[in-house]
Design an enzyme around this catalytic site. Sequence first.
Site, PDB file in Angstrom:
ATOM      1  N   ASP A  36      -9.281  -9.365  -1.117  1.00 52.75           N
ATOM      2  CA  ASP A  36      -8.236  -8.453  -0.066  1.00 52.75           C
ATOM      3  C   ASP A  36      -8.602  -7.224  -0.580  1.00 52.75           C
ATOM      4  O   ASP A  36      -8.505  -5.992   0.294  1.00 52.75           O
ATOM      5  CB  ASP A  36      -6.788  -9.101  -0.001  1.00 52.75           C
ATOM      6  CG  ASP A  36      -6.189  -8.437   1.021  1.00 52.75           C
ATOM      7  OD1 ASP A  36      -6.587  -8.448   2.083  1.00 52.75           O
ATOM      8  OD2 ASP A  36      -5.350  -7.543   0.742  1.00 52.75           O
ATOM      9  N   ASN A  59       0.758  -0.966   0.081  1.00 50.91           N
ATOM     10  CA  ASN A  59      -0.014  -0.009   0.004  1.00 50.91           C
ATOM     11  C   ASN A  59       0.953   1.278  -0.008  1.00 50.91           C
ATOM     12  O   ASN A  59       2.038   1.067   0.051  1.00 50.91           O
ATOM     13  CB  ASN A  59      -0.947  -0.004   0.962  1.00 50.91           C
ATOM     14  CG  ASN A  59      -0.164   0.037   2.629  1.00 50.91           C
ATOM     15  OD1 ASN A  59       0.792   0.367   2.715  1.00 50.91           O
ATOM     16  ND2 ASN A  59      -1.006  -0.380   3.767  1.00 50.91           N
TER      17      ASN A  59
END
Length: 359
Positions: free
Chosen positions: A234, A34
């Site tokens: 996810d 991320n």
Amino acid sequence: MLHLFMKVKSIPQRFNCYASYWKHSRIMRPDDANIVGNVHGGTILKMIEEAGGIISTRHCNTQSGASMLDPSPVQQDRCVAALARVERTDFLHPMFIGEVAHVSAEITYTSKHSVEVQVIVLAENILTGAKKVTNKATLWYVPFSLQNVDKIIEVPVIEYSSVEQEEEGKKRYDAQKMERLETKERNGEIINPVVSPEAYTVGFSQSSLIHLVGPSDCTLHGFVHGGVTMKLMDEVAGIVAARHCKTNIVTASVDAINFHRKIKKGCVVSVSGRMTFTSNKSMEIEVFVDADPLVEAARGKYRAVTAFFTYISLDKEGKPLSVPPLKLENEEEKKRFEEGKVRYLQNKAKRQAEKERQQ
Ligand code: COA
């Protein structure tokens, strides 16, 4: 190979030793993480599943006198092992860009038609040499004939180093079979868009993505790899969590997932997520995967998988933050919240018991 899980004694003579172990390492890149550098849970799940798929497919093709060095002394029906189930898995430590992920997989039990694979993931900081176990996962695979995808192949047995190890494996096999029968598929449910939702409601953070299944997503049969599906799940769950709390979020755990239906190349998959429960510092997100076989319209759209993901919100130092409580707007949402609370308390008690067992 780190021998952290149950050891299987030397493989029976007809199996080559390459068949039951697999180890792979890869450096984590920005694409895997991320924006603050935490490797996505989905990336780790995909690596775990790749390892499991390789080792179980290799094992199931190593039969009738064949070996990896002499692969086909007799004509045999070749097969690909498809992911049927992943047991609940916790993300024990974060992994970061620049660290090396070491994935080790071992076959630990075989039933007549299924293979249990245990996988361990280690994150190595190559600057300091520090290593942490980030995941321990258990996966079940079922082998399908390459000539006929509706035919399930018999699995070659492994040899156990003791009767106890075989019995332990059988217990895990019976337990998951029992759990599968009890777990209901949430087939009919759909997530409808909400117009102008209020902040912190279920509608406010619910999210979906649409993905066209291409060749790189698929096995030799032309069906989606379980790891690809888990990565998409996810991704959606992470978006739901981030929309709710607007902070850096990480995957803490995934409940057991059963893969009841195959998804074929060319299908359009819709992956949808909604928040079901918030505790003080965690969020539970339910994810649905629906497959639409566009060119085989007669088959119609179907629900392929459902699962619950748990996310944690982190501050800038990586410490868990409190999350805004979920605002419940109707009886259905209240019911789902209460069910989520039961799962949360059960999982917490299991983690506590595991901690005490290790001390
Ligand atoms: N988890 C673990 N094992 C499972 C399972 C699950 N969810 N579902 C079935 N099995 C095992 C059974 O225990 C049995 O093995 P056994 O005879 O040694 O006990 C074997 O699979 C066959 O079971 P059966 O009841 O005959 O098959 P099924 O009709 O339930 O089909 C699958 C099971 C797995 C073949 C089917 O659900 C399927 O095709 N799933 C999709 C697989 C896939 O494409 N994975 C990637 C998804 S993205």
